[in-house]
Design a protein around this motif. Structure first.
Motif, PDB file in Angstrom:
ATOM      1  N   LEU A 121       0.832  -1.206   0.000  1.00 18.26           N
ATOM      2  CA  LEU A 121       0.000   0.000   0.000  1.00 18.26           C
ATOM      3  C   LEU A 121       0.866   1.254   0.000  1.00 18.26           C
ATOM      4  N   THR A 122       1.921   1.258   0.794  1.00 12.76           N
ATOM      5  CA  THR A 122       2.803   2.423   0.900  1.00 12.76           C
ATOM      6  C   THR A 122       3.484   2.724  -0.429  1.00 12.76           C
ATOM      7  N   LEU A 123       3.957   1.690  -1.114  1.00 10.83           N
ATOM      8  CA  LEU A 123       4.596   1.896  -2.409  1.00 10.83           C
ATOM      9  C   LEU A 123       3.605   2.428  -3.438  1.00 10.83           C
ATOM     10  N   ALA A 124       2.354   1.958  -3.362  1.00  9.09           N
ATOM     11  CA  ALA A 124       1.331   2.451  -4.292  1.00  9.09           C
ATOM     12  C   ALA A 124       1.054   3.936  -4.054  1.00  9.09           C
ATOM     13  N   VAL A 125       0.988   4.350  -2.784  1.00  4.93           N
ATOM     14  CA  VAL A 125       0.782   5.765  -2.466  1.00  4.93           C
ATOM     15  C   VAL A 125       2.002   6.587  -2.872  1.00  4.93           C
ATOM     16  N   ALA A 126       3.197   6.052  -2.617  1.00  2.00           N
ATOM     17  CA  ALA A 126       4.427   6.771  -2.971  1.00  2.00           C
ATOM     18  C   ALA A 126       4.559   6.947  -4.477  1.00  2.00           C
TER      19      ALA A 126
ATOM     20  N   MET B  62      10.002   9.323 -13.699  1.00  5.11           N
ATOM     21  CA  MET B  62       8.834   8.452 -13.888  1.00  5.11           C
ATOM     22  C   MET B  62       9.160   6.993 -13.602  1.00  5.11           C
ATOM     23  N   GLY B  63      10.394   6.610 -13.915  1.00  2.00           N
ATOM     24  CA  GLY B  63      10.792   5.216 -13.722  1.00  2.00           C
ATOM     25  C   GLY B  63      10.702   4.771 -12.279  1.00  2.00           C
ATOM     26  N   TRP B  64      10.949   5.699 -11.338  1.00  2.00           N
ATOM     27  CA  TRP B  64      10.853   5.320  -9.928  1.00  2.00           C
ATOM     28  C   TRP B  64       9.427   4.932  -9.562  1.00  2.00           C
ATOM     29  N   GLY B  65       8.461   5.640 -10.136  1.00  2.00           N
ATOM     30  CA  GLY B  65       7.075   5.281  -9.871  1.00  2.00           C
ATOM     31  C   GLY B  65       6.723   3.909 -10.403  1.00  2.00           C
ATOM     32  N   ALA B  66       7.237   3.580 -11.593  1.00  4.14           N
ATOM     33  CA  ALA B  66       6.993   2.247 -12.154  1.00  4.14           C
ATOM     34  C   ALA B  66       7.620   1.164 -11.284  1.00  4.14           C
ATOM     35  N   LEU B  67       8.805   1.443 -10.743  1.00  9.13           N
ATOM     36  CA  LEU B  67       9.444   0.470  -9.843  1.00  9.13           C
ATOM     37  C   LEU B  67       8.632   0.298  -8.561  1.00  9.13           C
ATOM     38  N   CYS B  68       8.087   1.400  -8.054  1.00 13.72           N
ATOM     39  CA  CYS B  68       7.239   1.300  -6.858  1.00 13.72           C
ATOM     40  C   CYS B  68       6.028   0.412  -7.143  1.00 13.72           C
TER      41      CYS B  68
ATOM     42  N   LEU C  81       5.765  -1.918  -9.464  1.00 10.64           N
ATOM     43  CA  LEU C  81       6.218  -3.306  -9.628  1.00 10.64           C
ATOM     44  C   LEU C  81       6.413  -3.947  -8.259  1.00 10.64           C
ATOM     45  N   GLY C  82       6.966  -3.183  -7.317  1.00 11.63           N
ATOM     46  CA  GLY C  82       7.092  -3.694  -5.955  1.00 11.63           C
ATOM     47  C   GLY C  82       5.743  -3.970  -5.324  1.00 11.63           C
ATOM     48  N   THR C  83       4.771  -3.081  -5.568  1.00  5.57           N
ATOM     49  CA  THR C  83       3.414  -3.284  -5.057  1.00  5.57           C
ATOM     50  C   THR C  83       2.833  -4.591  -5.563  1.00  5.57           C
ATOM     51  N   LEU C  84       2.958  -4.851  -6.860  1.00  5.90           N
ATOM     52  CA  LEU C  84       2.397  -6.067  -7.449  1.00  5.90           C
ATOM     53  C   LEU C  84       3.097  -7.315  -6.930  1.00  5.90           C
ATOM     54  N   CYS C  85       4.390  -7.222  -6.670  1.00  3.14           N
ATOM     55  CA  CYS C  85       5.142  -8.378  -6.166  1.00  3.14           C
ATOM     56  C   CYS C  85       4.954  -8.595  -4.671  1.00  3.14           C
ATOM     57  N   LEU C  86       4.300  -7.628  -4.005  1.00  9.20           N
ATOM     58  CA  LEU C  86       4.027  -7.751  -2.575  1.00  9.20           C
ATOM     59  C   LEU C  86       2.576  -8.160  -2.313  1.00  9.20           C
TER      60      LEU C  86
ATOM     61  N   ARG D 193       0.369   8.608 -15.842  1.00  6.33           N
ATOM     62  CA  ARG D 193       0.061   7.634 -14.788  1.00  6.33           C
ATOM     63  C   ARG D 193      -0.335   6.290 -15.386  1.00  6.33           C
ATOM     64  N   LEU D 194      -1.088   6.309 -16.481  1.00  2.30           N
ATOM     65  CA  LEU D 194      -1.465   5.068 -17.139  1.00  2.30           C
ATOM     66  C   LEU D 194      -0.234   4.348 -17.690  1.00  2.30           C
ATOM     67  N   ALA D 195       0.680   5.107 -18.279  1.00  7.39           N
ATOM     68  CA  ALA D 195       1.915   4.500 -18.802  1.00  7.39           C
ATOM     69  C   ALA D 195       2.734   3.879 -17.690  1.00  7.39           C
ATOM     70  N   ARG D 196       2.733   4.519 -16.527  1.00  8.69           N
ATOM     71  CA  ARG D 196       3.476   3.972 -15.388  1.00  8.69           C
ATOM     72  C   ARG D 196       2.878   2.640 -14.944  1.00  8.69           C
ATOM     73  N   ALA D 197       1.546   2.559 -14.904  1.00  6.39           N
ATOM     74  CA  ALA D 197       0.908   1.302 -14.511  1.00  6.39           C
ATOM     75  C   ALA D 197       1.210   0.197 -15.514  1.00  6.39           C
ATOM     76  N   VAL D 198       1.144   0.520 -16.802  1.00  9.65           N
ATOM     77  CA  VAL D 198       1.442  -0.477 -17.830  1.00  9.65           C
ATOM     78  C   VAL D 198       2.908  -0.908 -17.757  1.00  9.65           C
ATOM     79  N   ALA D 199       3.800   0.061 -17.511  1.00 13.02           N
ATOM     80  CA  ALA D 199       5.225  -0.251 -17.412  1.00 13.02           C
ATOM     81  C   ALA D 199       5.528  -1.183 -16.247  1.00 13.02           C
ATOM     82  N   ALA D 200       4.694  -1.163 -15.212  1.00 12.09           N
ATOM     83  CA  ALA D 200       4.879  -2.077 -14.085  1.00 12.09           C
ATOM     84  C   ALA D 200       4.234  -3.429 -14.348  1.00 12.09           C
ATOM     85  N   MET D 201       3.106  -3.427 -15.043  1.00 13.69           N
ATOM     86  CA  MET D 201       2.371  -4.675 -15.269  1.00 13.69           C
ATOM     87  C   MET D 201       3.079  -5.603 -16.253  1.00 13.69           C
ATOM     88  N   ILE D 202       3.774  -5.036 -17.238  1.00 16.02           N
ATOM     89  CA  ILE D 202       4.440  -5.882 -18.235  1.00 16.02           C
ATOM     90  C   ILE D 202       5.511  -6.770 -17.604  1.00 16.02           C
ATOM     91  N   PRO D 203       6.475  -6.218 -16.850  1.00 17.60           N
ATOM     92  CA  PRO D 203       7.447  -7.120 -16.216  1.00 17.60           C
ATOM     93  C   PRO D 203       6.822  -8.020 -15.155  1.00 17.60           C
TER      94      PRO D 203
END
Length: 545
Positions: free
Chosen positions: A143-148, A160-166, A168-173, A209-219
């Protein structure tokens, strides 16, 4: 006031990045909720198995980072119960979330910031997440990474890449926490509208924001294809396929019923009022932006403004459920609805933004807002206190029954062993239910039946783990399903043991535990002759008299 894209991405300079007063206040408020749950000291569902064997298993659920975090926290495997360390770390993270929200949306007052962010971790649906002794830290970290990803990183530029990494961490948690990102993404959009951002800026924000979500979902999809092998997780993670779209309406209705149930509790009206008021404010923000931007837009822009105003509140609601609506076999449980707490928080932030700039009187601006925010906060504290009490009472009740059952099994085994009968299995008929002391509580707060599980229930595997805490003989195991015939034959013999909470019957080599809410044997049934039990594996000469 028109703002440039660069200005819209900036945090408020007059709100410090490390806001100690907000952090301390949020620490106290979230700590009260955590204490209510920790005071119950109950192993919550999966905790029963993990405390015995220390297994991880999260990687197979598509949560590999959860496994890594918990193994690191435990300094290796097998895992052990580290309470209250994970809970303390979780409260610290929720307090940090309050600071992030305050800085992102320009909330300068300490009490206001604390109360606006409080639903993130204290909503009625997140209480279940906070109850897991082993999972609590990683769920809150997700939850914290999603808010961050919204509050700490811009929606355009090199960072922007840091948000995508956050994300990706959210999805892996914990995957459902992605919905908190979606909710705060819509909130950020509304906040830019309030600050009169240009239509181009709004479009770039939404696309960024949409691109960031997609960038996290692909990996993550690649990672999930490798690690996801748990049958339960794979079954519930499957997306809708062509021809299954009727399940979409089923998901909407099921989640709506769950949300309605959770927000219909006694004392929950401030939460319902906060949601309704927040959605009205979102609509007003859209209408205000349309009026103020009308003259500088062409025909296409004006059509877009007319459509945008009613769509924004709907987007805010749907973002709280997000991809959950697209699952073919969605899990309908409170712990999945992480986005609802974010939605309540977003509605309170909208109220803060409007109130601080629309109310001219300083006294009313401060104390009136505290009152409006304090009512939902007290509602959540009230439910947390009642939930903690119910968990503690249920824990004590089931442990007393388990201790009694373990002793009864030993005594009955000794009696039947002397007759040459080895009792090999046990099966439960019915459920232990809730203790009488909770009758009034469960009647007043029916949503607690969703949150407070009953482990001593027929067909549920956690019976074995609970009774194992009382030295239940390992060879005496429960095999629900395959022993269903034993339940139907329990009335062939009188009970061998009667207590206030259950009766014990012996059917062949099986002990049937019949709770008070199970179908009880009548006098006529007990007078019938004993049916042959060769199909249960007991020779005729070995039947006990």
């Amino acid at each position: 006031m028109n703002i440039s894209p660069a200005q819209s991405a900036m945090q408020h300079p007059d709100v410090p990045r490390w806001n100690k007063p907000v952090f301390k206040a949020a620490l106290i408020l979230n700590g009260i909720v955590a204490y209510c749950i920790m005071h119950a000291d109950r192993l919550y569902v999966d905790d029963l198995g993990r405390v015995h064997s220390g297994y991880t298993g999260w990687t197979g659920d598509g949560r590999p980072l959860t496994t890594l975090v918990m193994q690191s926290l435990n300094m290796g495997t097998p895992l052990t119960d580290l309470t209250p360390l994970p809970q303390i770390l979780a409260v610290l993270l929720l307090s940090w979330c309050a600071m992030l929200v305050a800085r992102k949306f320009g909330i300068r007052d300490t009490a206001t910031a604390m109360l606006a962010a409080f639903p993130l971790g204290a909503s009625p649906f997140f209480l279940e997440n906070l109850s897991y002794k082993f999972d609590v830290l990683t769920m809150v970290l997700a939850l914290t990474l999603a808010v961050a990803a919204i509050c700490e990183t811009p929606w355009h530029g090199r960072r922007m890449g840091w948000g995508a990494l956050c994300l990706l961490g959210t999805l892996c948690l914990y995957q459902p926490s992605l919905n908190a990102f979606l909710v705060f993404g819509v909130l950020e959009f509304l906040y830019l509208m309030w600050r009169d951002a240009t239509p181009g800026t709004l479009a770039r924000q939404a696309l960024g924001r949409l691109a960031r979500a997609v960038a996290a979902m692909i990996p993550y999809k690649i990672i999930a294809d490798v690690v996801l092998h748990n049958v339960y997780a794979s079954y519930h993670a499957a997306l809708l396929r062509p021809g299954q779209w009727s399940a979409l309406s089923d998901n909407v209705l099921s989640y709506w019923e769950l949300i309605r149930e959770g927000l219909s509790e006694t004392g929950s009206w401030p939460l319902r009022a906060a949601l309704a008021l927040g959605l009205v404010i979102a609509l007003l923000f859209g209408l205000r932006y349309a009026v103020r931007s009308w003259r500088r837009c062409g025909l296409a822009g004006r059509v877009g403004l007319v459509l945008l105003a009613p769509v924004i509140p709907m987007a805010l609601v749907l973002s709280s459920l997000g991809p959950l609506l697209l699952l073919s076999e969605a899990v309908i449980e409170p712990r999945i609805l992480v986005g609802i707490g974010a939605l309540i928080s977003a509605c309170l932030v909208l109220l803060c933004v409007l109130w601080q700039e629309a109310v001219p009187w300083p006294g009313l601006r401060r104390y009136g807002l505290w009152t409006l925010l304090g009512l939902p906060a007290y509602s959540m504290l009230l439910l947390a206190a009642v939930y903690g009490y119910a968990m503690r009472a249920q824990n004590s009740y089931e442990h007393r029954i388990s201790a009694s059952l373990a002793d009864d099994f030993v005594n009955i085994n000794q009696r039947y062993a002397a007759r040459g009968v080895d009792l090999e299995h046990y099966v439960l008929n019915g459920t232990a239910g809730y203790p009488p002391v909770l009758n009034l509580t469960m009647k007043k707060y029916p949503f607690l039946r969703r949150l407070v599980p009953i482990y001593l229930t027929s067909g549920w595997g956690w019976v074995r783990d609970l009774l194992g805490q009382y030295r239940m003989r390992e060879t005496l195991d429960t095999l629900p399903g395959s022993l269903s015939q034993a339940v139907s034959h329990q009335c062939d013999n009188p009970p061998v043991r009667i207590t206030s909470n259950y009766k014990l019957y012996v059917v062949g080599s099986i002990v049937v535990v019949s709770f008070n809410n199970a179908v009880q044997c009548t006098f006529d049934q007990l007078q019938q002759p004993v049916a042959p039990l060769r199909h249960l594996g007991i020779p005729k000469g070995k039947l006990p008299q």
